[in-house]
Write a protein that holds these residues in place. Structure first.
Motif, PDB file in Angstrom:
ATOM      1  N   ASP A  45       0.222   4.099   1.386  1.00  0.00           N
ATOM      2  CA  ASP A  45       0.233   4.495   2.345  1.00  0.00           C
ATOM      3  C   ASP A  45       1.603   3.500   3.454  1.00  0.00           C
ATOM      4  O   ASP A  45       1.982   4.818   4.421  1.00  0.00           O
ATOM      5  N   ASP A  46       1.915   2.673   3.407  1.00  0.00           N
ATOM      6  CA  ASP A  46       3.198   2.137   4.353  1.00  0.00           C
ATOM      7  C   ASP A  46       4.179   1.986   3.530  1.00  0.00           C
ATOM      8  O   ASP A  46       5.466   1.800   3.835  1.00  0.00           O
TER       9      ASP A  46
ATOM     10  N   SER B 254       0.668  -1.628  -0.149  1.00  0.00           N
ATOM     11  CA  SER B 254       0.375  -0.125  -0.093  1.00  0.00           C
ATOM     12  C   SER B 254       0.731   1.376   0.022  1.00  0.00           C
ATOM     13  O   SER B 254       1.329   1.197   0.908  1.00  0.00           O
TER      14      SER B 254
END
Length: 241
Positions: free
Chosen positions: A158-159, A156
């Motif tokens: 976001d990671d 992701s």
């Protein structure tokens, strides 16, 4: 496995193992080539797929290595380590394309392509596989930034720690990677019409009147869209770390 931080020559013992295989192409000598080439496989697996299951990535890399053994012609091809590296990378990239399930922004795809191109150029010119530090220095991106970039599409977004993707030094007439990232993020926040207006004005060098005619809207609306779009982008640049 390659020892952390250790510089090594990809040609190492793999050339001798391949020469023995060419003289006696049996299973025993094939296994010697595979063992000698395991460092290449681990190197590319670690670089290209740090977040995918290790065993699956290595299997793809070893499949590429074995294909290279079967297809290598010493009279027509480069050194075997160089030849094998292309096949190993190819199989790992193919596996990644099948497994990648996450969004990958345009700037990340572009930087990944630059990393690929640099590796290919090193293999072509020297026959050696560059370490992450060498890639980072050549592309003016911190080492951790190279690693984070290669994760794009595998996890992701976001990671991914975008703050690590940063230039190592200032270069005249080159937009730093951190600014390219912010610019990409800014463009993504614009509507489709806003992106069209920005594209026509700044990439196709049209006047506001020409843009208005192209899009079938008034020049005043083009001006309002431009002002709002630049405000969105300016706000993002001011918030950058």
């Amino acid at each position: 496995m390659i020892e952390e931080g250790k510089t090594w020559d990809a040609a190492n013992s793999i050339e001798a193992a391949m020469a023995d295989y060419l003289r006696c192409p049996d299973e025993q000598h094939l296994q010697r080539v595979v063992r000698a080439g395991s460092r290449l496989v681990h190197h590319f697996a670690k670089l290209y797929a740090p977040d995918l299951p290790k065993d699956d990535v290595l299997q793809a890399g070893f499949e590429g290595l074995i294909k290279s053994v079967k297809r290598y012609d010493p009279e027509r091809s480069a050194a075997f380590a160089t030849f094998a590296s292309h096949y190993i990378m190819g199989e790992i990239r193919h596996y990644i394309r099948k497994e990648a399930a996450y969004y990958r922004p345009g700037w990340a795809a572009n930087l990944q392509n630059k990393i690929d191109q640099y590796i290919e150029e090193c293999l072509k010119q020297t026959g050696n596989v560059p370490e992450v530090g060498e890639i980072a220095a050549a592309l003016n991106v911190r080492e951790e930034g190279v690693i984070q970039t290669m994760r794009a599409g595998l996890v992701s977004f976001d990671d991914i720690d975008i703050s690590q993707i940063h230039s190592m030094r200032y270069e005249s007439f080159h937009l730093p990677i951190e600014d390219i990232i912010v610019l990409g993020q800014a463009l993504e926040k614009l509507s489709e019409l806003q992106r069209k207006v920005i594209g026509l004005l700044f990439y196709r060098d049209m006047t506001q009147n020409e843009v208005a005619e192209e899009l079938g809207i008034s020049q005043r609306k083009v001006s309002r869209i431009l002002h709002k779009s630049l405000k969105i982008m300016s706000d993002l640049f001011q918030k950058r770390p």
